[in-house]
Motif scaffolding. Sequence first.
Motif, PDB file in Angstrom:
ATOM      1  N   THR A 247      45.216 -26.815  -4.091  1.00 23.29           N
ATOM      2  CA  THR A 247      44.937 -28.078  -3.404  1.00 23.29           C
ATOM      3  C   THR A 247      43.432 -28.275  -3.246  1.00 23.29           C
ATOM      4  OG1 THR A 247      47.063 -27.934  -2.250  1.00 23.29           O
ATOM      5  CG2 THR A 247      45.430 -29.419  -1.309  1.00 23.29           C
ATOM      6  N   LEU A 248      42.706 -27.196  -2.929  1.00 24.59           N
ATOM      7  CA  LEU A 248      41.239 -27.297  -2.804  1.00 24.59           C
ATOM      8  C   LEU A 248      40.593 -27.720  -4.122  1.00 24.59           C
ATOM      9  CD1 LEU A 248      39.626 -24.467  -0.636  1.00 24.59           C
ATOM     10  CD2 LEU A 248      40.306 -26.755   0.028  1.00 24.59           C
ATOM     11  N   HIS A 249      41.089 -27.170  -5.239  1.00 20.38           N
ATOM     12  CA  HIS A 249      40.558 -27.559  -6.560  1.00 20.38           C
ATOM     13  C   HIS A 249      40.810 -29.046  -6.814  1.00 20.38           C
ATOM     14  CE1 HIS A 249      39.089 -23.793  -8.197  1.00 20.38           C
ATOM     15  NE2 HIS A 249      40.200 -23.166  -7.857  1.00 20.38           N
ATOM     16  N   LEU A 250      42.000 -29.518  -6.425  1.00 18.89           N
ATOM     17  CA  LEU A 250      42.320 -30.940  -6.603  1.00 18.89           C
ATOM     18  C   LEU A 250      41.399 -31.821  -5.757  1.00 18.89           C
ATOM     19  CD1 LEU A 250      46.234 -30.780  -6.625  1.00 18.89           C
ATOM     20  CD2 LEU A 250      44.765 -31.425  -8.541  1.00 18.89           C
ATOM     21  N   ILE A 251      41.108 -31.377  -4.522  1.00 15.42           N
ATOM     22  CA  ILE A 251      40.204 -32.139  -3.644  1.00 15.42           C
ATOM     23  C   ILE A 251      38.803 -32.184  -4.256  1.00 15.42           C
ATOM     24  CG2 ILE A 251      39.106 -32.222  -1.367  1.00 15.42           C
ATOM     25  CD1 ILE A 251      41.611 -30.798  -0.237  1.00 15.42           C
ATOM     26  N   ALA A 252      38.346 -31.038  -4.780  1.00 18.29           N
ATOM     27  CA  ALA A 252      37.004 -30.967  -5.363  1.00 18.29           C
ATOM     28  C   ALA A 252      36.901 -31.815  -6.630  1.00 18.29           C
ATOM     29  CB  ALA A 252      36.651 -29.517  -5.675  1.00 18.29           C
ATOM     30  N   THR A 253      38.039 -32.099  -7.261  1.00 12.33           N
ATOM     31  CA  THR A 253      38.057 -32.931  -8.463  1.00 12.33           C
ATOM     32  C   THR A 253      38.182 -34.411  -8.104  1.00 12.33           C
ATOM     33  OG1 THR A 253      39.104 -31.132  -9.679  1.00 12.33           O
ATOM     34  CG2 THR A 253      39.235 -33.306 -10.676  1.00 12.33           C
ATOM     35  N   GLN A 254      39.158 -34.725  -7.233  1.00  8.18           N
ATOM     36  CA  GLN A 254      39.436 -36.132  -6.906  1.00  8.18           C
ATOM     37  C   GLN A 254      38.485 -36.692  -5.843  1.00  8.18           C
ATOM     38  OE1 GLN A 254      43.677 -36.613  -6.151  1.00  8.18           O
ATOM     39  NE2 GLN A 254      44.187 -35.281  -7.878  1.00  8.18           N
ATOM     40  N   GLN A 255      37.928 -35.811  -5.013  1.00  4.40           N
ATOM     41  CA  GLN A 255      36.917 -36.185  -4.017  1.00  4.40           C
ATOM     42  C   GLN A 255      37.320 -37.407  -3.176  1.00  4.40           C
ATOM     43  OE1 GLN A 255      33.216 -36.424  -6.257  1.00  4.40           O
ATOM     44  NE2 GLN A 255      33.725 -34.526  -7.326  1.00  4.40           N
ATOM     45  N   PRO A 256      38.452 -37.309  -2.445  1.00  5.38           N
ATOM     46  CA  PRO A 256      38.907 -38.458  -1.642  1.00  5.38           C
ATOM     47  C   PRO A 256      37.922 -38.788  -0.518  1.00  5.38           C
ATOM     48  CG  PRO A 256      40.116 -36.480  -1.051  1.00  5.38           C
ATOM     49  CD  PRO A 256      39.282 -36.114  -2.233  1.00  5.38           C
ATOM     50  N   THR A 257      37.641 -40.069  -0.326  1.00  7.12           N
ATOM     51  CA  THR A 257      36.690 -40.462   0.727  1.00  7.12           C
ATOM     52  C   THR A 257      37.368 -41.254   1.840  1.00  7.12           C
ATOM     53  OG1 THR A 257      36.089 -42.355  -0.641  1.00  7.12           O
ATOM     54  CG2 THR A 257      34.659 -40.416  -0.777  1.00  7.12           C
ATOM     55  N   SER A 258      38.709 -41.245   1.858  1.00  6.35           N
ATOM     56  CA  SER A 258      39.436 -41.823   3.001  1.00  6.35           C
ATOM     57  C   SER A 258      40.562 -40.868   3.363  1.00  6.35           C
ATOM     58  CB  SER A 258      40.026 -43.191   2.641  1.00  6.35           C
ATOM     59  OG  SER A 258      41.122 -43.027   1.749  1.00  6.35           O
ATOM     60  N   ILE A 259      41.013 -40.945   4.606  1.00  7.88           N
ATOM     61  CA  ILE A 259      42.082 -40.045   5.051  1.00  7.88           C
ATOM     62  C   ILE A 259      43.371 -40.329   4.279  1.00  7.88           C
ATOM     63  CG2 ILE A 259      43.537 -39.414   7.039  1.00  7.88           C
ATOM     64  CD1 ILE A 259      41.014 -39.716   8.791  1.00  7.88           C
ATOM     65  N   GLU A 260      43.613 -41.607   3.957  1.00  9.02           N
ATOM     66  CA  GLU A 260      44.815 -41.961   3.190  1.00  9.02           C
ATOM     67  C   GLU A 260      44.776 -41.307   1.804  1.00  9.02           C
ATOM     68  OE1 GLU A 260      47.710 -43.357   4.111  1.00  9.02           O
ATOM     69  OE2 GLU A 260      46.743 -43.174   6.065  1.00  9.02           O
ATOM     70  N   ALA A 261      43.610 -41.392   1.147  1.00  8.63           N
ATOM     71  CA  ALA A 261      43.473 -40.793  -0.186  1.00  8.63           C
ATOM     72  C   ALA A 261      43.615 -39.273  -0.109  1.00  8.63           C
ATOM     73  CB  ALA A 261      42.123 -41.166  -0.789  1.00  8.63           C
ATOM     74  N   PHE A 262      43.104 -38.682   0.973  1.00 10.72           N
ATOM     75  CA  PHE A 262      43.233 -37.241   1.207  1.00 10.72           C
ATOM     76  C   PHE A 262      44.716 -36.852   1.286  1.00 10.72           C
ATOM     77  CE2 PHE A 262      43.569 -33.689   4.289  1.00 10.72           C
ATOM     78  CZ  PHE A 262      42.768 -32.740   3.666  1.00 10.72           C
ATOM     79  N   GLY A 263      45.506 -37.673   1.974  1.00  6.62           N
ATOM     80  CA  GLY A 263      46.934 -37.408   2.146  1.00  6.62           C
ATOM     81  C   GLY A 263      47.751 -37.558   0.877  1.00  6.62           C
ATOM     82  N   GLU A 264      47.169 -38.207  -0.151  1.00  7.53           N
ATOM     83  CA  GLU A 264      47.891 -38.406  -1.416  1.00  7.53           C
ATOM     84  C   GLU A 264      47.817 -37.177  -2.315  1.00  7.53           C
ATOM     85  OE1 GLU A 264      49.853 -40.992  -2.530  1.00  7.53           O
ATOM     86  OE2 GLU A 264      49.670 -41.494  -0.404  1.00  7.53           O
ATOM     87  N   ILE A 265      46.934 -36.243  -1.961  1.00  8.09           N
ATOM     88  CA  ILE A 265      46.749 -35.063  -2.826  1.00  8.09           C
ATOM     89  C   ILE A 265      47.928 -34.103  -2.685  1.00  8.09           C
ATOM     90  CG2 ILE A 265      45.324 -32.966  -3.048  1.00  8.09           C
ATOM     91  CD1 ILE A 265      42.898 -34.857  -2.745  1.00  8.09           C
ATOM     92  N   SER A 266      48.375 -33.583  -3.813  1.00  8.68           N
ATOM     93  CA  SER A 266      49.539 -32.684  -3.844  1.00  8.68           C
ATOM     94  C   SER A 266      49.318 -31.483  -2.936  1.00  8.68           C
ATOM     95  CB  SER A 266      49.783 -32.223  -5.283  1.00  8.68           C
ATOM     96  OG  SER A 266      50.872 -31.326  -5.328  1.00  8.68           O
ATOM     97  N   GLY A 267      50.298 -31.226  -2.065  1.00  6.30           N
ATOM     98  CA  GLY A 267      50.221 -30.088  -1.148  1.00  6.30           C
ATOM     99  C   GLY A 267      49.777 -30.467   0.250  1.00  6.30           C
ATOM    100  N   ILE A 268      49.472 -31.776   0.462  1.00  5.55           N
ATOM    101  CA  ILE A 268      49.046 -32.223   1.797  1.00  5.55           C
ATOM    102  C   ILE A 268      50.092 -33.194   2.356  1.00  5.55           C
ATOM    103  CG2 ILE A 268      47.263 -33.443   3.131  1.00  5.55           C
ATOM    104  CD1 ILE A 268      45.231 -32.503   0.997  1.00  5.55           C
ATOM    105  N   GLY A 269      50.840 -32.722   3.367  1.00  9.87           N
ATOM    106  CA  GLY A 269      51.841 -33.568   4.014  1.00  9.87           C
ATOM    107  C   GLY A 269      51.220 -34.356   5.156  1.00  9.87           C
ATOM    108  N   GLU A 270      52.057 -35.130   5.851  1.00  9.21           N
ATOM    109  CA  GLU A 270      51.574 -35.980   6.951  1.00  9.21           C
ATOM    110  C   GLU A 270      50.869 -35.160   8.031  1.00  9.21           C
ATOM    111  OE1 GLU A 270      51.715 -39.376   7.565  1.00  9.21           O
ATOM    112  OE2 GLU A 270      52.302 -39.587   5.464  1.00  9.21           O
ATOM    113  N   TYR A 271      51.464 -34.037   8.401  1.00  8.88           N
ATOM    114  CA  TYR A 271      50.932 -33.210   9.488  1.00  8.88           C
ATOM    115  C   TYR A 271      49.528 -32.703   9.152  1.00  8.88           C
ATOM    116  CZ  TYR A 271      51.048 -29.678  13.233  1.00  8.88           C
ATOM    117  OH  TYR A 271      50.779 -28.922  14.353  1.00  8.88           O
ATOM    118  N   LYS A 272      49.358 -32.196   7.929  1.00  6.79           N
ATOM    119  CA  LYS A 272      48.046 -31.681   7.524  1.00  6.79           C
ATOM    120  C   LYS A 272      47.043 -32.810   7.321  1.00  6.79           C
ATOM    121  CE  LYS A 272      49.413 -27.225   5.665  1.00  6.79           C
ATOM    122  NZ  LYS A 272      49.487 -26.303   4.522  1.00  6.79           N
ATOM    123  N   LYS A 273      47.529 -33.956   6.857  1.00  3.90           N
ATOM    124  CA  LYS A 273      46.640 -35.118   6.688  1.00  3.90           C
ATOM    125  C   LYS A 273      46.045 -35.508   8.044  1.00  3.90           C
ATOM    126  CE  LYS A 273      48.038 -39.449   6.610  1.00  3.90           C
ATOM    127  NZ  LYS A 273      48.696 -40.709   6.234  1.00  3.90           N
TER     128      LYS A 273
END
Length: 605
Positions: free
Chosen positions: A562-588
């Motif tokens: 999931t960290l590798h995906l974040i470092a690649t997709q670089q989400p700049t909103s909480i909604e986009a962060f929550g779309e990354i595989s492995g991040i559910g509502e609670y973690k978002k």
Amino acid sequence: MLHILKTYFGYDTFRPLQQNIIQNILDKKDTLVLMPTGGGKSICYQLPALMMDGTTIVVSPLISLMKDQVESLRANGIAARAMNSTNDETENFNLRRECMQGKIKLLYISPERLLMEMNFLLKDIHISLVAIDEAHCISQWGHDFRPEYTQLKTIREQFPNVPIVALTATADKITRQDIIKQLSLRNPKIFISSFDRPNLSLEVKRGYQQKDKTRTILEFIARHKNECGIIYCMSRSKTENVAEMLRKHGIRVAVYHAGLSATARDEAQNDFINDRVQVVCATIAFGMGIDKSNVRWVIHYNLPKSIESFYQEIGRAGRDGMESDTLLFYSLSDLILLSKFATESNQQEINLEKLHRMQQYAEADICRRRILLNYFGETMDHDCGNCDVCRNPPERFDGTIIVQKALSAIARTNQQIGTHMLVDILKGAAGQELIEKGYDKLKTYAAGRDIPARDWQDYLLQMLNLGYFEIAYNENNHLKITESGHKVLFGKEPAMLVVIKREEFTPKERRRKKAQEPEALFSTPTTFGEENKDLFEELRLLRKRLADQQAIPAYIVLSDKTLHLIATQQPTSIEAFGEISGIGEYKKDKYGKEFVELIKKKIGK
């Protein structure tokens, strides 16, 4: 189902078989699940637990395993608890009350504790499902048999209407049938996931002495800078010696074996889980309760006692699906010692046969992954390309006639012979038992007299590893022709065998030849598009800080994948962060703000 999968676990799609398994459980039917380590077994009972009324009871053999699972569930916002010997009476009192109030969705419990609570707590709560994890422990044929598991059949007697799901990562056909019988499962649907873990590279080094092993291990770890791994050793003293050698070379290492105090073992395990050490030198006692997703490599300093043990232990690497390496050292001295242990055990015949199959894997000159998969009843019609044999392929020839001769002899004896008798028949030997049974009258008697006996042993080993026959070790090790074998026997498919090359070297020549061998290639880490490496390191530090604040392992906050995906997709909103595989509502909701702020700061948005 998909809504719960995304909300709690952060995934948009199921892995193969998961959805079918969950539906079968929701239909209140008994289920047997075989899935490799890291294949997603837990979700198969955790998700239906969230969809059913009441509490799911999860029977688990190790406290560390329960702790890890419960922490992971709670990190996803799921009400899970564990009942075991580490709880004090106050904790158990509160836990019972929460269960009775229907607040706990998953209760993890040891088999011993389950039997104690059968007429108390379990009678007073609404049980929706019983999940038996590590179910191979119930079978005498299983590689990790535990007597306390055999009493679990009382679950069916006490709760006849509650569905049972049994789950394991390692069980051959005989063990599967035994699990069904021991747990009194009613017409269970059996789901067998592919045992293939293509992200694991497989390599065997044969005949290495201690000095060679040391050099190889140090080079191996140097190639895996800052990546953690496990070195499995046969004895306690060996774990200590290897650890001491690594310390002298500046490597952060912990030791884990049954001779240490519980406190020392817990400390070693926690140091590894929380990345305070890079390596654990351990006996097989270590790892069953570890769900650490970012173990990048596993080394076996000695030969394991069975393919089940080996497969489960290498399965602790690369659970996040990323490229990981495994290395096995194999020597004759290991084989002699393990044969002694097997001979002195209560199940001498079974244990010797299992060791023999492990030996065959180590000595094989065909694709190692095919051998592993075949052992678990799965055939692969191509070589993997990610093992040492595939990287240095041997010379092959059309051996169809040789294979047909052997399979024909097995068929004509009604599949009632072992390998020794088979070779005697093919060679035209005149042993007393052979003559008494009339095998000298068979059409295939002496059909292979032109091939030396030791070459027949080699060809039979290849045939076994290619999946043309299997050994029924519950029937005096008789040979049974498989579906693949029948295709060759009846001329529907050819059989390619490896050319046998017997080179006899003096010890000096062997050493010289070994010194000239090139080092095997190692797999490169998986990349995810254009990843910002600096950002990944910053994300890792943030994850570590958040984990330390909660006193939980870093991988429970977010996995490496999931960290590798974040470092690649670089989400700049909480909604986009929550779309990354492995991040559910609670973690978002819990982590989104801090991670997004870091990303914005780092990439200047």
